[in-house]
Design an enzyme around this catalytic site. Structure first.
Site, PDB file in Angstrom:
ATOM      1  N   SER A  57      28.583 109.837 -71.694  1.00  0.00           N
ATOM      2  CA  SER A  57      28.517 108.475 -71.454  1.00  0.00           C
ATOM      3  C   SER A  57      27.224 109.022 -70.196  1.00  0.00           C
ATOM      4  O   SER A  57      26.692 108.253 -68.980  1.00  0.00           O
ATOM      5  CB  SER A  57      29.148 107.547 -69.943  1.00  0.00           C
ATOM      6  OG  SER A  57      29.869 106.916 -71.068  1.00  0.00           O
ATOM      7  N   LYS A  60      24.650 107.927 -69.061  1.00  0.00           N
ATOM      8  CA  LYS A  60      24.426 106.397 -68.386  1.00  0.00           C
ATOM      9  C   LYS A  60      23.192 107.019 -67.054  1.00  0.00           C
ATOM     10  O   LYS A  60      22.599 106.504 -66.136  1.00  0.00           O
ATOM     11  CB  LYS A  60      24.702 105.585 -68.169  1.00  0.00           C
ATOM     12  CG  LYS A  60      25.719 105.235 -69.505  1.00  0.00           C
ATOM     13  CD  LYS A  60      27.144 104.059 -69.103  1.00  0.00           C
ATOM     14  CE  LYS A  60      27.687 103.813 -70.332  1.00  0.00           C
ATOM     15  NZ  LYS A  60      28.837 104.737 -71.252  1.00  0.00           N
ATOM     16  N   SER A 112      30.839 102.576 -66.104  1.00  0.00           N
ATOM     17  CA  SER A 112      30.537 102.952 -68.030  1.00  0.00           C
ATOM     18  C   SER A 112      30.589 101.986 -69.112  1.00  0.00           C
ATOM     19  O   SER A 112      31.263 102.887 -70.135  1.00  0.00           O
ATOM     20  CB  SER A 112      31.498 104.066 -67.652  1.00  0.00           C
ATOM     21  OG  SER A 112      30.996 105.322 -69.258  1.00  0.00           O
ATOM     22  N   LYS A 221      29.369 110.923 -62.094  1.00  0.00           N
ATOM     23  CA  LYS A 221      29.831 109.998 -63.554  1.00  0.00           C
ATOM     24  C   LYS A 221      30.428 111.229 -64.261  1.00  0.00           C
ATOM     25  O   LYS A 221      30.137 112.213 -64.630  1.00  0.00           O
ATOM     26  CB  LYS A 221      27.973 110.178 -63.623  1.00  0.00           C
ATOM     27  CG  LYS A 221      28.296 109.379 -65.562  1.00  0.00           C
ATOM     28  CD  LYS A 221      28.084 107.633 -65.077  1.00  0.00           C
ATOM     29  CE  LYS A 221      29.403 106.827 -66.625  1.00  0.00           C
ATOM     30  NZ  LYS A 221      30.215 107.380 -66.796  1.00  0.00           N
TER      31      LYS A 221
END
Length: 369
Positions: A57, A60, A112, A221
């Site tokens: 992820s 992103k 997420s 993140k």
């Protein structure tokens, strides 16, 4: 493992790079990791930074900055059936629902949401496939990545969905220059009300939300799929120093965070950020040219060092350490306005390079110091 400065960000168009290191070897357990100075782009430490790996992820971050820069944040996004039925982590959006682009971007980063990522991609480019073409081109041309190829906007596993720790650091550095991105990336919580869910989204990043507190943390993140292991991007600021840490393929989230703490501690304890203000006026060593900077120039040096500046006759500005070695160089013909100048009468050319002169802003650039 190597620990050094390597100038890989082209925003300032540096002329050359030179190895500068602190005496240390970090026991990172993640398969790859990197810590950079966000202002200069200098790499302070790395492990397998150019190895192509699966980011999960962390993808992103790229999706978010592209959508922020190329989309209207107030536009309503109509959620498709494909987006609503996305696998993995979700913000629980429904087909036909209309949600502001800005809200989807924030929700995607904080919780997420894979569904949000697909909705953003479809809205931005008409389809997920076309979005990936647009995103990859943006990353190559605007961010200057060299080893990244994304096949989806969220990071679910695909054998061709790859990047490197170095490229992820570049992408994050680029994104952090955007005020809107910084706001979303640093959010600990976000009220979230959609058709089927009324809640508060809380960041998954344990340092950011205070579960594993770290002084100066500003954003982060997380990522995980089985083939990528635990992946993590984190940003932190202390004083004038902004650092970005990336870890890839940690065997557990505990390891990802401990490695990140090691990287941050190494960066903050050993290095310092320096700036040459764009208001400074520099001269070539023989005074034949003067230079007015187009932008602030940033460099990084060891805390124990007291760097000085040296400008050559051909317009190369070098940051010199105490041993007289260049730790970073800039081609002033590329980062400054150049003008021919006349040496002031009282100053003799032959003495300029013979006498050490300490610099001060805004008057800089006499050669030989």
């Amino acid at each position: 493992m190597r620990k050094f400065f390597f100038i890989f960000i082209l925003a300032l168009i540096p002329f050359a790079s030179t190895t500068v290191s602190a005496e240390s070897d970090l026991p990172l357990n993640s398969e790859a990791g990197i810590i950079i100075d966000a202002k200069s782009g200098n790499v302070l430490y790395e492990k397998n930074m150019n190895k192509r790996m699966y980011p999960a992820s962390l993808t992103k971050v790229a999706t978010a900055i592209y959508a922020i820069e190329h989309g209207d944040q107030n536009e309503l996004v109509t959620i498709s059936k494909k987006a609503a039925e996305a696998d993995g982590s979700s913000v629980f959006i429904e087909p036909g629902e209309e949600i502001e682009l800005s809200k989807l971007i924030a929700g995607m980063l904080i919780n997420s949401g894979n569904d949000a990522a697909i909705a953003i991609a479809e809205h931005m480019s008409g389809s997920e496939k076309l979005f990936m073409e647009d995103l990859n081109e943006f990353l190559r041309k605007e961010v200057n990545v060299t080893d990244t190829h994304f096949t989806n906007p969220h990071g679910l596993f695909d054998k061709d969905h790859v990047t490197t720790a170095s490229d992820l650091a570049k992408i994050t550095q680029y994104a952090m220059k955007n005020e809107t991105f910084r706001e979303y990336f640093g959010k600990k919580a976000l009220p979230w009300e959609v058709e089927t869910w009324d809640t508060t989204l809380v960041t998954h990043h344990k340092m950011l939300k205070g579960e594993l507190p770290y002084q100066g943390i500003t954003g982060g993140k997380t990522g995980f799929v089985s083939k990528s292991g635990y992946t993590l991007i984190s940003t932190a600021t202390r004083g004038e120093q902004d650092l970005i840490a990336v870890t890839l393929k940690a065997p557990s989230d505990k390891v990802a965070y401990s490695d990140t703490e090691l990287l941050f501690n190494y960066g903050f304890n050993n290095f310092k950020s320096g700036k040459i203000d764009k208001k400074s006026k520099l001269f070539s060593a023989d005074y034949s040219n003067s230079y007015t900077l187009n932008e602030d120039l940033y460099y990084t040096h060891l805390i124990s060092d007291q760097p000085s500046l040296k400008t050559s006759n051909d317009g190369i500005l070098s940051i010199m350490n105490q041993e007289g070695e260049a730790i970073e160089s800039f081609d002033l013909k590329k980062v400054a306005d150049v003008r021919n100048t006349v040496l002031p009468a009282p100053i003799k050319k032959e003495t300029i390079n013979d006498k050490p002169i300490k610099f001060s802003v805004p008057f800089l650039g006499l050669g030989g110091f």
